[in-house]
Scaffold this motif. Structure first.
Motif, PDB file in Angstrom:
ATOM      1  N   LEU A  87       0.829  -1.208   0.000  1.00 51.92           N
ATOM      2  CA  LEU A  87       0.000   0.000   0.000  1.00 51.92           C
ATOM      3  C   LEU A  87       0.860   1.252   0.000  1.00 51.92           C
ATOM      4  N   LEU A  88       1.895   1.263   0.828  1.00 54.99           N
ATOM      5  CA  LEU A  88       2.776   2.424   0.911  1.00 54.99           C
ATOM      6  C   LEU A  88       3.591   2.599  -0.369  1.00 54.99           C
ATOM      7  N   ALA A  89       4.008   1.494  -0.983  1.00 59.49           N
ATOM      8  CA  ALA A  89       4.764   1.571  -2.239  1.00 59.49           C
ATOM      9  C   ALA A  89       3.926   2.238  -3.323  1.00 59.49           C
ATOM     10  N   GLY A  90       2.654   1.887  -3.383  1.00 62.65           N
ATOM     11  CA  GLY A  90       1.752   2.506  -4.362  1.00 62.65           C
ATOM     12  C   GLY A  90       1.558   3.986  -4.094  1.00 62.65           C
ATOM     13  N   ILE A  91       1.406   4.343  -2.819  1.00 62.77           N
ATOM     14  CA  ILE A  91       1.227   5.753  -2.452  1.00 62.77           C
ATOM     15  C   ILE A  91       2.469   6.561  -2.811  1.00 62.77           C
ATOM     16  N   LEU A  92       3.647   6.005  -2.527  1.00 62.21           N
ATOM     17  CA  LEU A  92       4.898   6.693  -2.842  1.00 62.21           C
ATOM     18  C   LEU A  92       5.044   6.914  -4.344  1.00 62.21           C
ATOM     19  N   MET A  93       4.726   5.891  -5.127  1.00 61.80           N
ATOM     20  CA  MET A  93       4.853   6.014  -6.582  1.00 61.80           C
ATOM     21  C   MET A  93       3.821   6.980  -7.133  1.00 61.80           C
ATOM     22  N   MET A  94       2.611   6.931  -6.600  1.00 63.38           N
ATOM     23  CA  MET A  94       1.557   7.849  -7.026  1.00 63.38           C
ATOM     24  C   MET A  94       1.972   9.297  -6.753  1.00 63.38           C
ATOM     25  N   THR A  95       2.572   9.541  -5.587  1.00 61.63           N
ATOM     26  CA  THR A  95       3.028  10.881  -5.227  1.00 61.63           C
ATOM     27  C   THR A  95       4.148  11.344  -6.154  1.00 61.63           C
ATOM     28  N   ALA A  96       5.097  10.441  -6.414  1.00 69.76           N
ATOM     29  CA  ALA A  96       6.217  10.782  -7.299  1.00 69.76           C
ATOM     30  C   ALA A  96       5.732  11.070  -8.715  1.00 69.76           C
ATOM     31  N   LEU A  97       4.738  10.313  -9.169  1.00 67.27           N
ATOM     32  CA  LEU A  97       4.242  10.476 -10.543  1.00 67.27           C
ATOM     33  C   LEU A  97       3.585  11.839 -10.760  1.00 67.27           C
ATOM     34  N   TYR A  98       3.071  12.453  -9.702  1.00 64.69           N
ATOM     35  CA  TYR A  98       2.468  13.779  -9.861  1.00 64.69           C
ATOM     36  C   TYR A  98       3.509  14.762 -10.399  1.00 64.69           C
ATOM     37  N   SER A  99       4.687  14.761  -9.800  1.00 64.75           N
ATOM     38  CA  SER A  99       5.760  15.654 -10.259  1.00 64.75           C
ATOM     39  C   SER A  99       6.303  15.217 -11.616  1.00 64.75           C
ATOM     40  N   ILE A 100       6.407  13.903 -11.801  1.00 60.08           N
ATOM     41  CA  ILE A 100       6.912  13.384 -13.081  1.00 60.08           C
ATOM     42  C   ILE A 100       5.966  13.760 -14.221  1.00 60.08           C
ATOM     43  N   ASN A 101       4.668  13.652 -13.967  1.00 61.82           N
ATOM     44  CA  ASN A 101       3.685  14.006 -14.997  1.00 61.82           C
ATOM     45  C   ASN A 101       3.747  15.488 -15.350  1.00 61.82           C
ATOM     46  N   LEU A 102       3.958  16.333 -14.334  1.00 60.29           N
ATOM     47  CA  LEU A 102       4.131  17.768 -14.583  1.00 60.29           C
ATOM     48  C   LEU A 102       5.377  18.029 -15.424  1.00 60.29           C
ATOM     49  N   ARG A 103       6.429  17.268 -15.155  1.00 60.58           N
ATOM     50  CA  ARG A 103       7.656  17.403 -15.932  1.00 60.58           C
ATOM     51  C   ARG A 103       7.418  16.995 -17.390  1.00 60.58           C
ATOM     52  N   ILE A 104       6.665  15.921 -17.568  1.00 64.09           N
ATOM     53  CA  ILE A 104       6.389  15.430 -18.923  1.00 64.09           C
ATOM     54  C   ILE A 104       5.599  16.463 -19.719  1.00 64.09           C
ATOM     55  N   MET A 105       4.566  17.028 -19.088  1.00 62.31           N
ATOM     56  CA  MET A 105       3.675  17.951 -19.804  1.00 62.31           C
ATOM     57  C   MET A 105       4.208  19.382 -19.812  1.00 62.31           C
ATOM     58  N   ASP A 106       5.011  19.729 -18.780  1.00 55.69           N
ATOM     59  CA  ASP A 106       5.563  21.080 -18.634  1.00 55.69           C
ATOM     60  C   ASP A 106       4.482  22.128 -18.403  1.00 55.69           C
ATOM     61  N   THR A 107       3.273  21.679 -18.156  1.00 56.24           N
ATOM     62  CA  THR A 107       2.138  22.566 -17.864  1.00 56.24           C
ATOM     63  C   THR A 107       1.034  21.695 -17.270  1.00 56.24           C
ATOM     64  N   PRO A 108       0.162  22.247 -16.420  1.00 61.23           N
ATOM     65  CA  PRO A 108      -0.877  21.412 -15.813  1.00 61.23           C
ATOM     66  C   PRO A 108      -1.862  20.801 -16.815  1.00 61.23           C
ATOM     67  N   THR A 109      -2.043  21.451 -17.968  1.00 61.84           N
ATOM     68  CA  THR A 109      -3.009  20.964 -18.955  1.00 61.84           C
ATOM     69  C   THR A 109      -2.432  21.067 -20.363  1.00 61.84           C
ATOM     70  N   LEU A 110      -2.654  20.022 -21.149  1.00 62.87           N
ATOM     71  CA  LEU A 110      -2.251  20.022 -22.561  1.00 62.87           C
ATOM     72  C   LEU A 110      -3.497  19.815 -23.418  1.00 62.87           C
ATOM     73  N   SER A 111      -3.704  20.677 -24.404  1.00 68.37           N
ATOM     74  CA  SER A 111      -4.870  20.559 -25.282  1.00 68.37           C
ATOM     75  C   SER A 111      -4.522  19.765 -26.536  1.00 68.37           C
ATOM     76  N   LEU A 112      -5.454  18.886 -26.923  1.00 70.12           N
ATOM     77  CA  LEU A 112      -5.300  18.084 -28.141  1.00 70.12           C
ATOM     78  C   LEU A 112      -6.403  18.393 -29.153  1.00 70.12           C
ATOM     79  N   LEU A 113      -7.119  19.493 -28.924  1.00 75.63           N
ATOM     80  CA  LEU A 113      -8.279  19.803 -29.767  1.00 75.63           C
ATOM     81  C   LEU A 113      -7.891  20.049 -31.220  1.00 75.63           C
TER      82      LEU A 113
END
Length: 327
Positions: A87-113
């Motif tokens: 359970l803790l391993a999942g929580i740790l990875m989920m928390t880390a992915l928040y920052s990683i996802n921001l790094r990937i997108m470089d912005t909170p939202t990306l439009s594909l319209l």
């Protein structure tokens, strides 16, 4: 209402892929993996940024699956090699992915319209079928709007989801798949047979999050945007789909369980769509509704079972009483 239900089925089919991933960890591996909330966004983020940078949508979706698989493998490594509670391993990875996802997108939202996605390509290829034109003509005559998508497109997505379900069924019947199922039932027994439970767990969690990331990539392309907060509560939605499906369709076999998960995901989306039609329900209440749906799905079968057990005891008591009177 018809258009809303059509959209619910459409999105439900995609969320069913995510629910299959949750089913693999929670039911097959008995692994409470909370990485899902992060890997769902990772799939959408990787697919979106890849498409924006000119990668073909199909390849971008494959990249998303790979990113989700990698995230799941890291969670598995933290648990098996790092000896961190699942359970803790999942929580740790989920928390880390928040920052990683921001790094990937470089912005909170990306439009594909304005970008070409899998769905715009499908609509171009499929076009409007005769059935769509007839149905849309009927809706227009009734004063309703046209359907938001084509029936042919919906059929294609259903075929894709069912194909993933069949591949999952086949995989769980292979030697590795049987070992994964055995790990969830009795890890000590499998370890005593010299099976590498650590590697199997890592692979299982990786596959699960690969499916979750695939759903995230498809949802981002369907909705036309990827958002860093789009994965909040995904694990609860996945659990709701699994629990509702199991309660309604049963789990006697793996094939039945996986089709139950798909049905549960579609029914869940339909329930939410109907609930949102009430005036007193606001969009912000969706997470509350999800929690209430899960609570109802968990409690109702137990209440029904308790009533059946009570009736059985009363019938048995009546039979014993009649037998005593007869004697």
């Amino acid at each position: 209402m018809l258009i809303a239900m059509f959209g619910a089925v459409e999105s439900g089919i995609i969320y069913a892929i995510m629910a299959l991933g949750v089913y693999l960890t929670f039911r097959i591996l008995d692994f409470p993996d909370l990485t899902v909330d992060g890997s769902f966004v990772t799939g959408g983020a990787v697919a979106a940024i890849s498409i924006i940078n000119g990668v073909p949508p199909a390849i971008a979706t494959i990249f998303a699956i790979g990113a989700g698989f990698l995230a799941g493998c890291i969670t598995g490594l933290l648990h098996t090699k790092g000896k961190i509670n699942a359970l803790l391993a999942g929580i740790l990875m989920m928390t880390a992915l928040y920052s990683i996802n921001l790094r990937i997108m470089d912005t909170p939202t990306l439009s594909l319209l304005n970008e070409t996605t899998i769905f715009t390509q499908l609509q171009t290829i499929l076009g409007n079928t005769g059935v769509d034109q007839a149905l849309n003509g009927l809706l227009t005559a009734m004063g309703a709007d046209r359907l938001p998508s084509t029936w042919a497109f919906l059929l294609v997505m259903l075929v894709i989801t069912i194909t993933i379900k069949l591949v999952t069924d086949f995989y769980l019947k292979t030697e590795i798949g049987l070992a994964l199922r055995a790990i969830g039932d009795n890890k000590r027994m499998i370890r005593s047979l010299s099976a590498n439970t650590d590697n199997l767990t890592i692979i299982g969690v990786g596959i699960s999050n690969g499916l979750v990331a695939l759903a995230g990539a498809l949802i981002a392309q369907l909705g036309g945007f990827a958002d860093v907060g789009m994965g909040i509560g995904m694990i609860v939605i996945g659990l709701a789909s699994v629990i509702i499906g199991e309660a309604l369709f049963g789990t006697k076999t793996v094939a039945r369980a996986t089709i139950a998960v798909i049905g549960g995901a579609i029914i869940y989306r339909m329930i939410v769509t109907v609930a949102l039609r009430f005036d007193f329900v606001e969009t912000g209440d969706m997470k509350l509704m999800t929690a209430l749906i899960v609570i109802a799905a968990l409690i109702t079968p137990k209440i029904v079972h308790a009533r059946k057990e009570k009736q059985r005891r009363l019938q048995k008591r009546a039979q014993l009483h009649q037998h005593a009177k007869g004697a």
